[in-house]
Design a protein around this motif. Structure first.
Motif, PDB file in Angstrom:
ATOM      1  N   GLU A 173       0.828  -1.210   0.000  1.00  0.00           N
ATOM      2  CA  GLU A 173       0.000   0.000   0.000  1.00  0.00           C
ATOM      3  C   GLU A 173       0.861   1.257   0.000  1.00  0.00           C
ATOM      4  N   LEU A 174       1.976   1.246   0.745  1.00  0.00           N
ATOM      5  CA  LEU A 174       2.870   2.402   0.724  1.00  0.00           C
ATOM      6  C   LEU A 174       3.473   2.605  -0.661  1.00  0.00           C
ATOM      7  N   LEU A 175       3.832   1.521  -1.317  1.00  0.00           N
ATOM      8  CA  LEU A 175       4.354   1.636  -2.683  1.00  0.00           C
ATOM      9  C   LEU A 175       3.284   2.181  -3.628  1.00  0.00           C
ATOM     10  N   ALA A 176       2.043   1.736  -3.450  1.00  0.00           N
ATOM     11  CA  ALA A 176       0.959   2.247  -4.296  1.00  0.00           C
ATOM     12  C   ALA A 176       0.753   3.745  -4.079  1.00  0.00           C
ATOM     13  N   LEU A 177       0.836   4.192  -2.843  1.00  0.00           N
ATOM     14  CA  LEU A 177       0.714   5.626  -2.562  1.00  0.00           C
ATOM     15  C   LEU A 177       1.868   6.409  -3.183  1.00  0.00           C
ATOM     16  N   ALA A 178       3.084   5.866  -3.099  1.00  0.00           N
ATOM     17  CA  ALA A 178       4.231   6.567  -3.674  1.00  0.00           C
ATOM     18  C   ALA A 178       4.131   6.635  -5.192  1.00  0.00           C
ATOM     19  N   VAL A 179       3.699   5.541  -5.815  1.00  0.00           N
ATOM     20  CA  VAL A 179       3.550   5.548  -7.276  1.00  0.00           C
ATOM     21  C   VAL A 179       2.419   6.490  -7.681  1.00  0.00           C
ATOM     22  N   GLY A 180       1.317   6.498  -6.921  1.00  0.00           N
ATOM     23  CA  GLY A 180       0.216   7.411  -7.220  1.00  0.00           C
ATOM     24  C   GLY A 180       0.600   8.862  -7.066  1.00  0.00           C
ATOM     25  N   ALA A 181       1.623   9.143  -6.218  1.00  0.00           N
ATOM     26  CA  ALA A 181       2.094  10.519  -6.039  1.00  0.00           C
ATOM     27  C   ALA A 181       3.044  10.958  -7.135  1.00  0.00           C
ATOM     28  N   GLY A 182       3.379  10.064  -8.075  1.00  0.00           N
ATOM     29  CA  GLY A 182       4.227  10.444  -9.192  1.00  0.00           C
ATOM     30  C   GLY A 182       5.598   9.806  -9.220  1.00  0.00           C
ATOM     31  N   GLU A 183       5.923   8.963  -8.253  1.00  0.00           N
ATOM     32  CA  GLU A 183       7.224   8.310  -8.240  1.00  0.00           C
ATOM     33  C   GLU A 183       7.246   7.148  -9.228  1.00  0.00           C
ATOM     34  N   GLY A 184       8.451   6.846  -9.732  1.00  0.00           N
ATOM     35  CA  GLY A 184       8.619   5.663 -10.539  1.00  0.00           C
ATOM     36  C   GLY A 184       8.747   4.421  -9.668  1.00  0.00           C
ATOM     37  N   ALA A 185       8.977   3.290 -10.304  1.00  0.00           N
ATOM     38  CA  ALA A 185       9.055   2.042  -9.541  1.00  0.00           C
ATOM     39  C   ALA A 185      10.248   2.055  -8.600  1.00  0.00           C
ATOM     40  N   LEU A 186      11.426   2.403  -9.117  1.00  0.00           N
ATOM     41  CA  LEU A 186      12.620   2.432  -8.276  1.00  0.00           C
ATOM     42  C   LEU A 186      12.541   3.544  -7.230  1.00  0.00           C
ATOM     43  N   GLY A 187      12.047   4.694  -7.610  1.00  0.00           N
ATOM     44  CA  GLY A 187      11.916   5.793  -6.655  1.00  0.00           C
ATOM     45  C   GLY A 187      10.941   5.473  -5.530  1.00  0.00           C
TER      46      GLY A 187
END
Length: 308
Positions: A173-187
């Motif tokens: 879920e944290l990764l999904a939030l980070a990706v939804g905020a505009g981060e790439g997969a590695l970021g």
């Protein structure tokens, strides 16, 4: 102790001793690499005294004296032990080598031998014990020390796998939030690895380090799945790999993986509860129910005796 039992114990001790001697002789046999090394080794330009490793303990002289014996014991344990130690060490998250673990097993075996010898001497001083039975007890204590160290490693692997399963939904879920905020997969992986802590976070930090050092992110995730050997984490890593390679919306994939991980945890919790329910029936059937029957029947038996 009857003569037949003494003879059986003596035969068992001699058989185990013979197996250990054969394994030790086989371990002492030089390998093909050791026999070819003098003819293929590159000549050293410096003194060999400078290449000696530094002692690991304060007793450097004693360590060098016991090093050949320890090496033979380590080779013996390697031949008698399980071959998947390297994989289990990686799954347990330990950075020690297989040789260091084997040394710990040898030390545990020596401690077991000492404890068995002390217990045998105490029995001999108190009640008296047959020499064959005492030797068998000492041998079993030494082997138990070696086996218990291996069992402890397996327990560490199981506990770390359980922690990874518990942390996986939150991390997804944290990764999904980070990706939804505009981060790439590695970021996104790097940001989550910085703000969280745990067994799975350590694996994510290793993935980030490998990706920063030049390893493709897909390969680093696949290596993480192979290293941990957790089915849910393997599916999670595979989903991220497929989303990165095919351009699938990563946030939706991560949310779906988080839901899948929670359902898996819930299903395993229900299965564990079912097994515990069966285990709880054992004291009910064999302890509480007989006592209840006795309390119910005893007054009737007393009344029958009074009538008679």
């Amino acid at each position: 102790m009857t003569p037949v039992l003494q003879g059986a114990l003596a035969g068992l001790v001699l058989g185990l001793g013979g197996l250990l001697v054969l394994a030790w002789v086989d371990a002492r046999r030089p390998t093909l690499d050791a026999r070819l090394a003098p003819y293929l080794r590159v000549p050293q330009r410096t003194s060999a005294l400078l290449d000696q490793p530094a002692p690991r303990t304060p007793l450097g002289t004693l360590e060098r004296l016991l090093a050949p014996v320890m090496a033979d014991a380590v080779r013996l344990v390697e031949r008698l032990g399980s071959p998947d130690v390297a994989d289990r060490l990686a799954r347990a998250g330990r950075s020690q080598s297989v040789e260091e673990f084997r040394i710990q097993q040898v030390v545990a075996g020596v401690v077991g031998l000492g404890a068995g010898l002390a217990f045998t001497l105490a029995l001999a001083a108190g009640r008296g014990v047959a020499p064959v039975a005492g030797a068998l007890l000492v041998l079993v204590a030494g082997l138990s020390g070696v086996v218990l160290r291996d069992v402890a490693l397996s327990r560490q692997v199981r506990r770390r796998s359980e922690r990874i399963l518990l942390e996986l939904p939150t991390i997804a879920e944290l990764l999904a939030l980070a990706v939804g905020a505009g981060e790439g997969a590695l970021g996104a992986i790097e940001r989550v690895a910085q703000v969280s802590d745990g067994a799975l976070t350590g694996e994510l930090r290793r993935v980030v380090a490998e990706a920063r050092s030049g390893t493709p992110l897909v390969v680093a995730l696949e290596q993480m799945a192979d290293r941990t050997a957790v089915p849910a984490l393997s599916r999670f890593a595979e989903a991220i790999v497929v989303a990165v390679e095919r351009g699938t919306p990563l946030a939706d994939v991560l949310r779906a993986q988080a839901t899948d991980a929670r359902e898996t945890s819930r299903r395993e919790l229900m299965e564990l509860g079912g097994r515990k329910e069966v285990a709880m029936m054992v004291p009910v059937v064999f302890l509480i129910l007989p006592v209840t029957v006795v309390f119910a029947v005893f007054p009737g038996l007393s009344a029958l005796r009074l009538d008679l």
